[in-house]
Design a protein around this motif. Structure first.
Motif, short mmCIF file in Angstrom:
data_model
loop_
_atom_site.label_atom_id
_atom_site.label_comp_id
_atom_site.label_asym_id
_atom_site.label_seq_id
_atom_site.Cartn_x
_atom_site.Cartn_y
_atom_site.Cartn_z
N LYS A 1 -35.26 28.90 39.58
CA LYS A 1 -34.59 30.53 41.09
C LYS A 1 -33.90 30.16 40.36
O LYS A 1 -33.15 31.25 40.29
N THR B 1 -34.43 36.59 43.59
CA THR B 1 -34.27 34.97 43.77
C THR B 1 -33.08 34.94 44.60
O THR B 1 -32.24 33.69 45.17
N ASP C 1 -33.86 34.53 48.03
CA ASP C 1 -34.81 34.01 48.09
C ASP C 1 -34.55 33.71 49.72
O ASP C 1 -33.33 32.98 49.93
N ASP D 1 -45.19 34.81 44.22
CA ASP D 1 -44.15 33.79 44.39
C ASP D 1 -43.82 32.39 43.90
O ASP D 1 -44.28 31.38 44.80
#
Length: 499
Positions: free
Chosen positions: A299, A49, A52, A453
């Motif tokens: 996250k 993460t 990301d 996701d």
């Protein structure tokens, strides 16, 4: 002034021994068990993460700072005096055993960090720069206790951008003065104070995205420099590494005759200095975590937990080994930056003072920027008046200037007490809101098991009030029409206000 300093020191020790320490440890263990040891179980997810992609607006601009930039803002605040002066102090007064308790509390505190930063993401709000939030926001919206959020904000502003930033400036000044000699010590603090104030003003008047861009560059650089320096010193004294490891574990559970530390004091020193350094559960890092544009609150909770590990297991450990391999005899050792500085110079020679001064500047100045952002987020929670923000910016800059020219003792002890009170207020709030964080974690892991996701929208927790953003999947993942989302946000904010 000495009497005031002694009073602050005594009251601070009592607060941490009888109130803060039991709460920090007890809640950390509770969060660890209830989350299924999330701080260990999801370590691979933390790294995934961290990189990301940032959701964007319809014009292609990032919705806010990225997960990595938010990580560097919080790391900028974490990595500073606590990692060098704080660890040196912990070892000087608690012996090598204090390092073990710093490590243990970083692991336990990782669960607290996950809870607070996930909640900060859930209850964040939009502003001109993207998102903002933190403990004050989840206290007001999650608990319906705005008074608690205002109290927390005031304590944080006194503690971080004023007291702690003053300490960072003082450490820069002390390191440079120690490296250049006594003959320049009269004018040097004033010159350093002016230089730091000017540099800080240039950055903070540029807004949070300028802070993010500066820290994104500074944090990896300062970490690399300091870790490299530490590895060189450890390599020079590699024969002492087994002895150091043995001392850390052996003296964690018994008194240290050399420094006169009892078991209780060793534990308290390790926990206290560890929390000062990694800030797990303190309520500071969620202010940075809330600024990130991510697709699920969990996250950023995972990313901020990784920040605790980065701070303690890497940077703090390097300081500990620099000191312990270079200074085998801790009897009469100086506290704080002087111990670490002496260990580095003793191992590498006088030239290393210059390199250390550069590293200290990078560590401490980035911490000043991170501290400033925490205060700005909380000023905006208390009031939206532009004059208040301007006054805060001037106060933060002045605090840095005076921090470079005055003694740090009283400010340090005052900040220690303020940190304890701030931690208590935050820990009470996240304990009450933790069931919501556990539901967020359950939703995240369910989506990951399904091969998705994870994306969160507020209709996934329909019974939870106070959530302002997370309108729908399109607005969360982007690209979005910023103006239409702003209108939707204002409408929902008015609805929350009327409730």
């Amino acid at each position: 002034m000495d009497a005031v300093n002694e009073w602050l020191l005594a009251r601070g020790d009592e607060l941490w021994t009888w109130v803060v320490l039991p709460v920090v440890v007890g809640l950390g263990i509770y969060f660890t068990v209830r989350s299924g040891v999330v701080q260990f179980r999801l370590i691979p997810e933390m790294f995934r993460t961290l990189t990301d992609k940032t959701p964007r607006t319809a014009t292609g601009e990032p919705q806010s700072v990225s997960a990595f930039q938010a990580f560097t803002i919080s790391a900028a605040s974490r990595v500073g005096v606590g990692n060098i002066a704080g660890v040196g102090t912990a070892i000087a007064i608690g012996g090598p055993g204090a390092v073990f308790w710093m490590w243990l509390m970083a692991f336990v505190g990782g669960a607290s960090s996950f809870i607070e930063s996930s909640l900060a993401q859930l209850y964040k709000t939009r502003d001109a720069d993207g998102f903002r939030g933190g403990p004050a926001y989840y206290m007001a919206r999650g608990l319906g206790a705005r008074w608690m959020g205002v109290l927390f904000s005031v304590i944080l502003i006194v503690c971080f951008p004023v007291a702690f930033s003053s300490l960072q400036a003082n450490t820069i000044q002390a390191t440079v003065a120690g490296g250049l000699g006594e003959e320049v010590s009269g004018w040097l603090p004033w010159a350093i104070g002016v230089a730091l104030a000017v540099l800080m003003a240039a950055v903070v008047f540029g807004g949070v995205r300028r802070i993010a861009s500066v820290t994104q560059t500074l944090v990896p650089l300062m970490a690399l420099l300091y870790l490299l320096l530490g590895l060189i010193i450890v390599f020079i004294h590699v024969d002492r590494v087994p002895v150091v490891f043995t001392a850390i574990f052996a003296q964690a559970f018994g008194p240290n005759e050399v420094v006169g530390a009892t078991l209780g004091y060793i534990i308290m020193t390790g926990v206290k200095r560890g929390m000062f350094s990694n800030e797990a559960g303190l309520g500071s890092a969620p202010n940075a975590g809330a600024s990130a544009a991510v697709t699920h609150p969990v996250k950023q909770g995972l990313v901020q937990t990784l920040g605790v590990y980065f701070d303690t297991f890497l940077v703090c450990s390097i300081t500990a080994f620099i000191v312990l391999v270079s200074v085998p005899d801790l009897a009469g050792a100086e506290r704080g930056i002087a111990l670490t500085q002496g260990a580095i110079v003793g191992a590498l020679g006088d030239w290393s003072n210059i390199l250390l001064s550069v590293i200290i500047f990078l560590l401490a100045f980035s911490s000043i920027l991170g501290n400033y952002y925490y205060g700005e987020s909380n000023i905006e929670f208390i009031t939206q008046q532009g004059s208040a923000l301007l006054g805060y910016r001037i106060l933060a800059i002045v605090a840095v200037f005076f921090g470079a020219v005055v003694s740090a003792d009283v400010v340090w002890n005052f900040a220690d007490g303020a940190m304890g009170i701030m931690a208590l207020v935050n820990l009470i709030a996240i304990a009450l809101l933790s069931p919501i964080a556990f539901r967020l974690l359950k939703d995240y892991t369910a989506q990951r098991r399904a091969g998705r996701d994870p994306v969160f929208t507020r209709d996934r927790l329909p019974d939870v009030r106070g959530i302002e953003v997370w309108e729908d999947e399109l607005s969360v993942t982007g690209p979005i029409d910023a103006e239409s989302v702003a209108r939707q946000t204002r409408k929902h904010r008015d609805h929350l206000h009327h409730e």
